[in-house]
Design a protein around this motif. Structure first.
Motif, PDB file in Angstrom:
ATOM      1  N   LEU A 220       0.838  -1.197   0.000  1.00  0.00           N
ATOM      2  CA  LEU A 220       0.000   0.000   0.000  1.00  0.00           C
ATOM      3  C   LEU A 220       0.871   1.244   0.000  1.00  0.00           C
ATOM      4  O   LEU A 220       1.997   1.234   0.509  1.00  0.00           O
ATOM      5  CB  LEU A 220      -0.908   0.029   1.237  1.00  0.00           C
ATOM      6  N   ARG A 221       0.328   2.319  -0.525  1.00  0.00           N
ATOM      7  CA  ARG A 221       0.958   3.633  -0.425  1.00  0.00           C
ATOM      8  C   ARG A 221       0.253   4.404   0.685  1.00  0.00           C
ATOM      9  O   ARG A 221      -0.937   4.658   0.629  1.00  0.00           O
ATOM     10  CB  ARG A 221       0.849   4.387  -1.750  1.00  0.00           C
ATOM     11  N   TRP A 222       1.011   4.763   1.732  1.00  0.00           N
ATOM     12  CA  TRP A 222       0.486   5.474   2.894  1.00  0.00           C
ATOM     13  C   TRP A 222       0.925   6.926   2.810  1.00  0.00           C
ATOM     14  O   TRP A 222       2.110   7.214   2.730  1.00  0.00           O
ATOM     15  CB  TRP A 222       1.023   4.869   4.189  1.00  0.00           C
ATOM     16  N   THR A 223      -0.034   7.844   2.837  1.00  0.00           N
ATOM     17  CA  THR A 223       0.267   9.268   2.790  1.00  0.00           C
ATOM     18  C   THR A 223      -0.371   9.948   3.991  1.00  0.00           C
ATOM     19  O   THR A 223      -1.575   9.814   4.221  1.00  0.00           O
ATOM     20  CB  THR A 223      -0.273   9.914   1.503  1.00  0.00           C
ATOM     21  N   CYS A 224       0.431  10.675   4.753  1.00  0.00           N
ATOM     22  CA  CYS A 224      -0.084  11.377   5.932  1.00  0.00           C
ATOM     23  C   CYS A 224      -0.793  12.639   5.471  1.00  0.00           C
ATOM     24  O   CYS A 224      -0.165  13.564   4.943  1.00  0.00           O
ATOM     25  CB  CYS A 224       1.066  11.706   6.875  1.00  0.00           C
ATOM     26  N   VAL A 225      -2.122  12.703   5.659  1.00  0.00           N
ATOM     27  CA  VAL A 225      -2.910  13.803   5.099  1.00  0.00           C
ATOM     28  C   VAL A 225      -3.634  14.639   6.153  1.00  0.00           C
ATOM     29  O   VAL A 225      -4.227  15.674   5.819  1.00  0.00           O
ATOM     30  CB  VAL A 225      -3.933  13.285   4.071  1.00  0.00           C
ATOM     31  N   GLY A 226      -3.624  14.240   7.432  1.00  0.00           N
ATOM     32  CA  GLY A 226      -4.347  15.029   8.417  1.00  0.00           C
ATOM     33  C   GLY A 226      -4.168  14.475   9.822  1.00  0.00           C
ATOM     34  O   GLY A 226      -3.362  13.583  10.067  1.00  0.00           O
ATOM     35  N   PHE A 227      -4.944  15.025  10.750  1.00  0.00           N
ATOM     36  CA  PHE A 227      -4.862  14.580  12.146  1.00  0.00           C
ATOM     37  C   PHE A 227      -6.177  14.838  12.856  1.00  0.00           C
ATOM     38  O   PHE A 227      -7.001  15.666  12.430  1.00  0.00           O
ATOM     39  CB  PHE A 227      -3.718  15.297  12.880  1.00  0.00           C
ATOM     40  N   VAL A 228      -6.363  14.113  13.953  1.00  0.00           N
ATOM     41  CA  VAL A 228      -7.452  14.388  14.899  1.00  0.00           C
ATOM     42  C   VAL A 228      -6.828  14.392  16.291  1.00  0.00           C
ATOM     43  O   VAL A 228      -5.608  14.402  16.435  1.00  0.00           O
ATOM     44  CB  VAL A 228      -8.599  13.357  14.763  1.00  0.00           C
ATOM     45  N   GLY A 229      -7.648  14.376  17.336  1.00  0.00           N
ATOM     46  CA  GLY A 229      -7.120  14.529  18.688  1.00  0.00           C
ATOM     47  C   GLY A 229      -6.302  13.346  19.170  1.00  0.00           C
ATOM     48  O   GLY A 229      -6.415  12.224  18.667  1.00  0.00           O
ATOM     49  N   ARG A 230      -5.466  13.587  20.176  1.00  0.00           N
ATOM     50  CA  ARG A 230      -4.585  12.560  20.748  1.00  0.00           C
ATOM     51  C   ARG A 230      -5.371  11.492  21.497  1.00  0.00           C
ATOM     52  O   ARG A 230      -6.435  11.748  22.024  1.00  0.00           O
ATOM     53  CB  ARG A 230      -3.620  13.205  21.747  1.00  0.00           C
ATOM     54  N   ARG A 231      -4.760  10.288  21.550  1.00  0.00           N
ATOM     55  CA  ARG A 231      -5.148   9.283  22.537  1.00  0.00           C
ATOM     56  C   ARG A 231      -3.862   8.713  23.123  1.00  0.00           C
ATOM     57  O   ARG A 231      -3.246   9.344  23.956  1.00  0.00           O
ATOM     58  CB  ARG A 231      -6.026   8.187  21.912  1.00  0.00           C
ATOM     59  N   ASN A 232      -3.405   7.548  22.647  1.00  0.00           N
ATOM     60  CA  ASN A 232      -2.122   7.016  23.109  1.00  0.00           C
ATOM     61  C   ASN A 232      -0.996   7.580  22.239  1.00  0.00           C
ATOM     62  O   ASN A 232      -0.234   6.850  21.621  1.00  0.00           O
ATOM     63  CB  ASN A 232      -2.116   5.485  23.058  1.00  0.00           C
TER      64      ASN A 232
END
Length: 243
Positions: A220-232
């Protein structure tokens, strides 16, 4: 973007999963942010957990987020919500039941929120058609201390077929493209989505360090495109496409 309580996903990636399903196994009560972020576009939200109360007597999943008001228009429960966990041939099983709520958006369109009382790893292989899950959401999990110890991002042999090779099952269920939202919980060593697990960085800071970078892993091609709130640790949003 410096506030770790905020979220950021470019509109083109929300559009890419519009009308699809979001699945969050081992979700517990962590439903507010997935709904807040994806309610404008997702058609079916599935939250699965064996800890949901017998009878599925629960408050409505949502009312309003981000200035949008959602109206509860229908509710039903199917399956046996009073079932108890059984020991079968080498694995535990909880006959699934579902609390299904239907909501309308301000524009008149509708979506469903399904809280499934049962094992999420069994739901993955039995509840969804291939290429139907647009968002796979998983965070806050662990091998102990109440965590599931289920390795959704690895292929492991299990006697019971729905529990076997979960990552291959997940890939088969994902749309093209899809979004995987993860804080790195229970991911394989050195996998790109686990690089910030347990880090004290905010989700926004972690995102800025790998924004739009691509990795090839697992075909697979993994691209970091965003974020949401923290957990661990920081929770990042990865666009996933078959390489």
């Amino acid at each position: 973007m410096s506030d770790s309580r905020c979220h950021y996903i470019p509109p083109k990636w929300l559009d890419a999963v519009a009308g699809k399903t979001l699945f969050y196994p081992c979700a517990g009560g962590d439903i507010a942010e997935p709904l807040q972020v994806f309610a404008p576009v997702i058609s079916d939200f599935w939250f699965s957990d064996i800890g949901y109360p017998a009878g599925l007597k629960m408050a409505p999943a949502l009312r309003s987020f981000g200035g949008f008001t959602y109206t509860l228009t229908g509710k039903l429960i199917n399956g046996d919500p009073l079932a108890t966990i059984e020991r079968r041939d080498g694995y535990r099983f909880l006959p699934p039941s579902r609390r299904i709520e239907t909501y309308s958006r301000p524009d008149g369109s509708s979506f469903r929120v399904i809280r499934r009382r049962g094992f999420g790893e069994i739901a993955l292989g039995t509840e969804f058609p291939d290429m139907s899950v647009g968002v796979f959401f998983h965070r806050g999990d662990s091998p102990g201390e109440g965590g599931s110890n289920v390795r959704f991002f690895e292929n492991k042999w299990r006697r019971h077929e729905p529990l076997r090779n979960l990552f291959s099952t997940l890939i088969r269920k994902l749309t093209e493209p899809a979004l995987i939202v993860s804080d790195g919980s229970l991911t394989p060593p050195l996998h790109p989505i686990g690089q910030f697990h347990r880090s004290r960085m905010s989700s926004a800071e972690a995102f800025e360090s790998c924004r739009d970078r691509e990795w090839l892993a697992d075909g697979l091609r993994w691209t970091c495109v965003g974020f949401v709130g923290r957990r661990n640790g920081p929770t990042l949003v990865w666009a996933v496409q078959r390489a």
